[in-house]
Design a protein around this motif. Sequence first.
Motif, mmCIF file in Angstrom:
data_model
loop_
_atom_site.group_PDB
_atom_site.id
_atom_site.type_symbol
_atom_site.label_atom_id
_atom_site.label_comp_id
_atom_site.label_asym_id
_atom_site.label_seq_id
_atom_site.Cartn_x
_atom_site.Cartn_y
_atom_site.Cartn_z
ATOM 1 N N CYS A 112 0.821 -1.211 0.000
ATOM 2 C CA CYS A 112 0.000 0.000 0.000
ATOM 3 C C CYS A 112 0.854 1.258 0.000
ATOM 4 C CB CYS A 112 -0.931 0.005 1.218
ATOM 5 S SG CYS A 112 -2.307 -1.159 1.090
ATOM 6 N N SER A 113 2.162 1.105 0.169
ATOM 7 C CA SER A 113 3.068 2.257 0.086
ATOM 8 C C SER A 113 2.989 2.946 -1.274
ATOM 9 C CB SER A 113 4.511 1.818 0.334
ATOM 10 O OG SER A 113 4.688 1.350 1.647
ATOM 11 N N VAL A 114 2.519 2.246 -2.288
ATOM 12 C CA VAL A 114 2.456 2.840 -3.629
ATOM 13 C C VAL A 114 1.529 4.044 -3.668
ATOM 14 C CG1 VAL A 114 2.979 0.625 -4.723
ATOM 15 C CG2 VAL A 114 0.591 1.326 -4.457
ATOM 16 N N TYR A 115 0.579 4.144 -2.727
ATOM 17 C CA TYR A 115 -0.385 5.238 -2.760
ATOM 18 C C TYR A 115 0.229 6.566 -2.329
ATOM 19 C CZ TYR A 115 -3.955 1.681 -3.447
ATOM 20 O OH TYR A 115 -4.701 0.655 -3.956
ATOM 21 N N GLY A 116 1.273 6.511 -1.502
ATOM 22 C CA GLY A 116 1.960 7.733 -1.129
ATOM 23 C C GLY A 116 1.187 8.573 -0.129
ATOM 24 N N TYR A 117 0.390 9.505 -0.624
ATOM 25 C CA TYR A 117 -0.316 10.443 0.253
ATOM 26 C C TYR A 117 -1.756 10.569 -0.231
ATOM 27 C CZ TYR A 117 -0.811 14.390 3.468
ATOM 28 O OH TYR A 117 -1.188 15.201 4.498
ATOM 29 N N THR A 118 -2.685 10.064 0.562
ATOM 30 C CA THR A 118 -4.094 10.056 0.146
ATOM 31 C C THR A 118 -4.920 11.125 0.857
ATOM 32 O OG1 THR A 118 -4.812 8.485 1.838
ATOM 33 C CG2 THR A 118 -3.927 7.557 -0.205
ATOM 34 N N VAL A 119 -4.247 12.020 1.607
ATOM 35 C CA VAL A 119 -4.929 13.038 2.419
ATOM 36 C C VAL A 119 -5.924 12.305 3.329
ATOM 37 C CG1 VAL A 119 -5.985 15.328 2.379
ATOM 38 C CG2 VAL A 119 -4.674 14.562 0.420
ATOM 39 N N ASN A 120 -7.212 12.586 3.227
ATOM 40 C CA ASN A 120 -8.192 11.915 4.076
ATOM 41 C C ASN A 120 -9.150 11.042 3.270
ATOM 42 O OD1 ASN A 120 -7.415 12.881 6.677
ATOM 43 N ND2 ASN A 120 -8.192 14.889 6.098
ATOM 44 N N GLU A 121 -8.769 10.728 2.036
ATOM 45 C CA GLU A 121 -9.629 9.894 1.201
ATOM 46 C C GLU A 121 -9.303 8.417 1.395
ATOM 47 O OE1 GLU A 121 -10.094 11.045 -2.908
ATOM 48 O OE2 GLU A 121 -9.393 13.072 -2.475
ATOM 49 N N LEU A 122 -10.316 7.590 1.173
ATOM 50 C CA LEU A 122 -10.154 6.143 1.235
ATOM 51 C C LEU A 122 -9.906 5.647 -0.189
ATOM 52 C CD1 LEU A 122 -10.357 4.014 3.528
ATOM 53 C CD2 LEU A 122 -12.731 3.646 2.833
ATOM 54 N N TYR A 123 -8.735 5.091 -0.433
ATOM 55 C CA TYR A 123 -8.340 4.727 -1.794
ATOM 56 C C TYR A 123 -8.637 3.259 -2.089
ATOM 57 C CZ TYR A 123 -5.899 8.975 -3.302
ATOM 58 O OH TYR A 123 -5.587 10.254 -3.722
ATOM 59 N N ASP A 124 -9.144 3.019 -3.306
ATOM 60 C CA ASP A 124 -9.257 1.651 -3.787
ATOM 61 C C ASP A 124 -8.175 1.420 -4.839
ATOM 62 O OD1 ASP A 124 -10.115 2.746 -6.221
ATOM 63 O OD2 ASP A 124 -12.226 2.246 -5.882
ATOM 64 N N GLU A 125 -8.204 0.246 -5.460
ATOM 65 C CA GLU A 125 -7.133 -0.152 -6.367
ATOM 66 C C GLU A 125 -7.077 0.680 -7.640
ATOM 67 O OE1 GLU A 125 -8.264 -3.645 -3.777
ATOM 68 O OE2 GLU A 125 -9.321 -2.058 -4.869
ATOM 69 N N ASP A 126 -8.128 1.429 -7.949
ATOM 70 C CA ASP A 126 -8.142 2.269 -9.147
ATOM 71 C C ASP A 126 -7.782 3.724 -8.846
ATOM 72 O OD1 ASP A 126 -8.989 0.120 -10.786
ATOM 73 O OD2 ASP A 126 -11.053 0.419 -10.114
ATOM 74 N N SER A 127 -7.494 4.037 -7.586
ATOM 75 C CA SER A 127 -7.150 5.401 -7.195
ATOM 76 C C SER A 127 -5.727 5.739 -7.646
ATOM 77 C CB SER A 127 -7.266 5.550 -5.680
ATOM 78 O OG SER A 127 -8.587 5.311 -5.246
ATOM 79 N N PRO A 128 -5.383 7.027 -7.687
ATOM 80 C CA PRO A 128 -4.037 7.429 -8.118
ATOM 81 C C PRO A 128 -2.958 6.879 -7.189
ATOM 82 C CG PRO A 128 -5.524 9.312 -8.053
ATOM 83 C CD PRO A 128 -6.251 8.180 -7.398
ATOM 84 N N VAL A 129 -1.819 6.563 -7.768
ATOM 85 C CA VAL A 129 -0.647 6.135 -7.001
ATOM 86 C C VAL A 129 0.413 7.217 -7.156
ATOM 87 C CG1 VAL A 129 -1.013 3.651 -6.927
ATOM 88 C CG2 VAL A 129 -0.108 4.666 -8.996
ATOM 89 N N THR A 130 0.780 7.848 -6.039
ATOM 90 C CA THR A 130 1.583 9.064 -6.126
ATOM 91 C C THR A 130 2.835 9.044 -5.263
ATOM 92 O OG1 THR A 130 0.302 10.079 -4.329
ATOM 93 C CG2 THR A 130 -0.477 10.447 -6.595
ATOM 94 N N CYS A 131 3.248 7.886 -4.753
ATOM 95 C CA CYS A 131 4.391 7.852 -3.857
ATOM 96 C C CYS A 131 5.641 8.412 -4.533
ATOM 97 C CB CYS A 131 4.672 6.422 -3.389
ATOM 98 S SG CYS A 131 6.044 6.326 -2.214
ATOM 99 N N GLY A 132 6.372 9.267 -3.809
ATOM 100 C CA GLY A 132 7.592 9.855 -4.344
ATOM 101 C C GLY A 132 8.848 9.324 -3.687
ATOM 102 N N TYR A 133 8.716 8.257 -2.900
ATOM 103 C CA TYR A 133 9.863 7.677 -2.206
ATOM 104 C C TYR A 133 10.333 6.421 -2.941
ATOM 105 C CZ TYR A 133 8.745 10.739 1.742
ATOM 106 O OH TYR A 133 8.508 11.822 2.538
ATOM 107 N N PRO A 134 11.643 6.110 -2.871
ATOM 108 C CA PRO A 134 12.183 4.973 -3.642
ATOM 109 C C PRO A 134 11.447 3.662 -3.428
ATOM 110 C CG PRO A 134 13.987 6.268 -2.756
ATOM 111 C CD PRO A 134 12.721 6.847 -2.165
ATOM 112 N N TYR A 135 11.084 3.355 -2.174
ATOM 113 C CA TYR A 135 10.443 2.069 -1.909
ATOM 114 C C TYR A 135 9.096 1.965 -2.618
ATOM 115 C CZ TYR A 135 8.284 -1.840 0.530
ATOM 116 O OH TYR A 135 7.651 -3.031 0.810
#
Length: 330
Positions: A112-135
């Motif tokens: 789930c680290s791929v999501y990065g920062y979701t603010v206060n939204e609940l993300y499903d598998e079709d939500s944006p993936v915005t992580c900016g960290y190497p992992y």
Amino acid sequence: MRILVAGGAGYVGSVLVPVLLDHGYQVDVIDLLWFGNRLPPEVRVVRQNLFDCEVDDFRGYDQVVFLAGLSNDPMAEFSPSMNFIHNAALPSYLAYTAKKAGVRRFIYASSCSVYGYTVNELYDEDSPVTCGYPYGISKLQGERGVMQLGDDRFSTIALRQGTVCGYSPRMRFDLIVNTMFKSAMTEGTITINNPSIWRPIIDVRDTSRAFLRAVQADQSIRGVFNVACGNFTVGQIGDMVKDQVEALTGRKIRIAMKNVQDFRNYKVTCQRAQNVLGFLPRHSISDIIDSLYAHRDEFGDYSAAEFYNIVVFRSRFAEEQALPALRKAA
């Protein structure tokens, strides 16, 4: 059914492999064994670099489960290059090789680290993936490399796991609930860097069950699935660990509160895993703490290097860097 678990001697594999055996599967493991081998003796374990695997190594297997790679942000940030090689290139290569060998399914341990920062939204598998960290970036790249190989004959499944916690024979104390438990038991204090950030959490027994559900899924199923028992703020987790350790030990536990900025903040929904794979978590954070406390006599020195992936990784990394010079000198 024959299953090959790549990286199967680690924290998750040491719980998952016995689960697969209990369900009647024949299981083999390929692993460099950096963290030792605590698997049942009947499991065939090959000590081998996974990049050295070829098509013949996968022939005869029905499914491959990929648990290998660098497992957290500290390891990724210590060596970004190794991180991208082992988390992005390796699963893609193994999925490609497994498909050529006639393997029917490849299951990738994503995060789930791929999501990065979701603010206060609940993300499903079709939500944006915005992580900016190497992992997180590397886990997404590995996931995409695996998923693009999927077709009617080659089922590809990626499990985006929440932060995995709880007891494993190959124990770790560098995971959020485990770390807080260790600090409470050894120091009487739980340090919380940022109480407001969110994390999805999953017991290692449940993530193993999620892999089992993926193994047992109909051959037509492929896709990406979030798996967690729920979403919690770090402050909330700290309070739960504090209260339960106090109740179990009768000792007073102190909270040390900090305010460290962190752009890794994500909440997820796991409805797809329930609807498609039939996965339902059984264990809560309370159960995780109970499992750690029940095995407390096994841990000995909580600060031992073997419990911390980054410590072992630094040591192994230094050894590998030194090898070319040693060979040249010889």
